[in-house]
Scaffold this active site. Sequence first.
Site, PDB file in Angstrom:
ATOM      1  N   SER A 127       0.824  -1.215   0.000  1.00  0.00           N
ATOM      2  CA  SER A 127       0.000   0.000   0.000  1.00  0.00           C
ATOM      3  C   SER A 127       0.853   1.257   0.000  1.00  0.00           C
ATOM      4  O   SER A 127       0.437   2.289  -0.496  1.00  0.00           O
ATOM      5  CB  SER A 127      -0.911   0.034   1.233  1.00  0.00           C
ATOM      6  OG  SER A 127      -1.855  -0.994   1.179  1.00  0.00           O
ATOM      7  N   GLU A 160      -2.533   0.283 -10.046  1.00  0.00           N
ATOM      8  CA  GLU A 160      -1.479   1.306 -10.094  1.00  0.00           C
ATOM      9  C   GLU A 160      -0.160   0.536 -10.163  1.00  0.00           C
ATOM     10  O   GLU A 160       0.108  -0.286  -9.284  1.00  0.00           O
ATOM     11  CB  GLU A 160      -1.571   2.136  -8.799  1.00  0.00           C
ATOM     12  CG  GLU A 160      -0.648   3.324  -8.718  1.00  0.00           C
ATOM     13  CD  GLU A 160      -0.828   4.065  -7.373  1.00  0.00           C
ATOM     14  OE1 GLU A 160      -1.208   3.431  -6.365  1.00  0.00           O
ATOM     15  OE2 GLU A 160      -0.572   5.274  -7.345  1.00  0.00           O
TER      16      GLU A 160
HETATM   17  P1  NAD Z   1      -3.832  -9.100   5.493  1.00  0.00           P
HETATM   18  O1  NAD Z   1      -3.401  -8.708   6.845  1.00  0.00           O
HETATM   19  O2  NAD Z   1      -5.272  -9.397   5.239  1.00  0.00           O
HETATM   20  O3  NAD Z   1      -2.981 -10.377   4.972  1.00  0.00           O
HETATM   21  C1  NAD Z   1      -1.600 -10.450   5.082  1.00  0.00           C
HETATM   22  C2  NAD Z   1      -1.215 -11.918   5.031  1.00  0.00           C
HETATM   23  O4  NAD Z   1       0.216 -12.036   4.983  1.00  0.00           O
HETATM   24  C3  NAD Z   1      -1.678 -12.697   6.285  1.00  0.00           C
HETATM   25  O5  NAD Z   1      -2.456 -13.819   5.899  1.00  0.00           O
HETATM   26  C4  NAD Z   1      -0.370 -13.129   6.936  1.00  0.00           C
HETATM   27  O6  NAD Z   1      -0.447 -14.362   7.614  1.00  0.00           O
HETATM   28  C5  NAD Z   1       0.547 -13.196   5.719  1.00  0.00           C
HETATM   29  N1  NAD Z   1       1.954 -13.206   6.063  1.00  0.00           N
HETATM   30  C6  NAD Z   1       2.604 -12.539   7.044  1.00  0.00           C
HETATM   31  N2  NAD Z   1       3.902 -12.838   7.053  1.00  0.00           N
HETATM   32  C7  NAD Z   1       4.100 -13.740   6.045  1.00  0.00           C
HETATM   33  C8  NAD Z   1       5.231 -14.437   5.547  1.00  0.00           C
HETATM   34  N3  NAD Z   1       6.433 -14.280   6.079  1.00  0.00           N
HETATM   35  N4  NAD Z   1       5.052 -15.275   4.503  1.00  0.00           N
HETATM   36  C9  NAD Z   1       3.840 -15.469   3.938  1.00  0.00           C
HETATM   37  N5  NAD Z   1       2.728 -14.828   4.374  1.00  0.00           N
HETATM   38  C10 NAD Z   1       2.858 -13.980   5.409  1.00  0.00           C
HETATM   39  O7  NAD Z   1      -3.334  -7.921   4.544  1.00  0.00           O
HETATM   40  P2  NAD Z   1      -3.878  -7.539   3.085  1.00  0.00           P
HETATM   41  O8  NAD Z   1      -4.968  -6.536   3.222  1.00  0.00           O
HETATM   42  O9  NAD Z   1      -4.092  -8.771   2.284  1.00  0.00           O
HETATM   43  O10 NAD Z   1      -2.599  -6.761   2.532  1.00  0.00           O
HETATM   44  C11 NAD Z   1      -1.495  -7.438   1.986  1.00  0.00           C
HETATM   45  C12 NAD Z   1      -0.617  -6.435   1.256  1.00  0.00           C
HETATM   46  O11 NAD Z   1      -1.407  -5.810   0.229  1.00  0.00           O
HETATM   47  C13 NAD Z   1      -0.145  -5.302   2.181  1.00  0.00           C
HETATM   48  O12 NAD Z   1       1.133  -4.911   1.812  1.00  0.00           O
HETATM   49  C14 NAD Z   1      -1.182  -4.207   1.920  1.00  0.00           C
HETATM   50  O13 NAD Z   1      -0.690  -2.937   2.214  1.00  0.00           O
HETATM   51  C15 NAD Z   1      -1.425  -4.404   0.432  1.00  0.00           C
HETATM   52  N6  NAD Z   1      -2.712  -3.916  -0.073  1.00  0.00           N
HETATM   53  C16 NAD Z   1      -3.849  -4.027   0.683  1.00  0.00           C
HETATM   54  C17 NAD Z   1      -5.057  -3.590   0.135  1.00  0.00           C
HETATM   55  C18 NAD Z   1      -6.354  -3.740   0.892  1.00  0.00           C
HETATM   56  O14 NAD Z   1      -7.386  -3.180   0.452  1.00  0.00           O
HETATM   57  N7  NAD Z   1      -6.403  -4.495   1.969  1.00  0.00           N
HETATM   58  C19 NAD Z   1      -5.088  -3.024  -1.161  1.00  0.00           C
HETATM   59  C20 NAD Z   1      -3.899  -2.958  -1.892  1.00  0.00           C
HETATM   60  C21 NAD Z   1      -2.709  -3.401  -1.341  1.00  0.00           C
END
Ligand code: NAD
Length: 291
Positions: A127, A160
């Site tokens: 993000s 993006e």
């Molecule tokens: P989330 O917290 O729902 O999921 C993150 C996942 O990563 C969890 O299941 C966790 O167990 C896993 N994880 C942690 N450490 C790990 C490792 N070492 N190896 C493998 N898996 C591991 O978060 P999210 O909302 O899915 O966000 C994930 C990424 O996408 C972040 O960087 C976030 O900023 C980005 N993002 C989120 C959104 C959104 O709307 N939620 C949109 C765009 C980008």
Amino acid sequence: MNIKKVGVVGAGVMGIGVAQNLAQTDHQVILVDISENILDKAKHEIRNNIRFQGFFKKSVGEASQRHRQESPDRIIEKIEFSTNYKFLENVDFVVENTTEKWDIKREVYPLLDSICPADCVFAANTSAIPITRIASVTKRADKVVGIHFMNPVPMKPMVEMIRGYHTSETTIETAKQMLTQMGKECILVNDSPGFVSNRVLMLTINEAVFLLQDQVATAEDIDKIFKSCFGHKMGPLETADLIGLDTILFSIEVLHENFNDSKYRPSPLLKKMVDAGLYGRKSGQGFYVYQ
Ligand code: NAD
């Protein structure tokens, strides 16, 4: 080069959306997370999401429309769920979606670097964390690119894309091809914390939380002003619940740390809600309650 086998790292809100979209567009997917429990939940959620999203016609573009008729079971068969990074040793492309924490991502990338093929492109779905910083912990900075997917991934046709300092043109082209195969288009921007989207959005959401904290208006009325007056589809607090309040907090902290500017200081109410486990839709409660 036709990209067939894709590694998806992190099976949270975004990872499951990316994995589903890839499977629906006929890719072989390896979905990696840290525990079997998380992967079981991911499988369950993908199945539900496929059923739910099946009601929407215009979603993931032409490529996936061909596969829309496939059953959830057929789509899930294309995803291998694993806690073992070793399964990523012969993937063509990786989309990394781990928690928005530098301490986590800086451990994940060297591991990917040591396991994945030398020509494999790493797309960071972060993000706010700068792509150049992520690339710096790999030995393939030219093959690291930002792909900031929108949520829910299978429903959003635009992303993006972020060019890191060392990202090569070949990598940009490969990433564009990956997106075309997924039925998506991109807007390419240069690297900066939060890129374009989240430098604005995270600040807006954080300020909306301050408004709620200061009792200027209720959550419903804050959101209504954006929807009814500005014509936005969702208000900032509904959007925060969809993204995940933990991810919002981590992202605003990344902006605060990187710009060293107090305008990005997180609202105490946002911190308190995250401490209380009120993460939004994914935990069942945030600014609103979900059944
Ligand atoms: P989330 O917290 O729902 O999921 C993150 C996942 O990563 C969890 O299941 C966790 O167990 C896993 N994880 C942690 N450490 C790990 C490792 N070492 N190896 C493998 N898996 C591991 O978060 P999210 O909302 O899915 O966000 C994930 C990424 O996408 C972040 O960087 C976030 O900023 C980005 N993002 C989120 C959104 C959104 O709307 N939620 C949109 C765009 C980008």
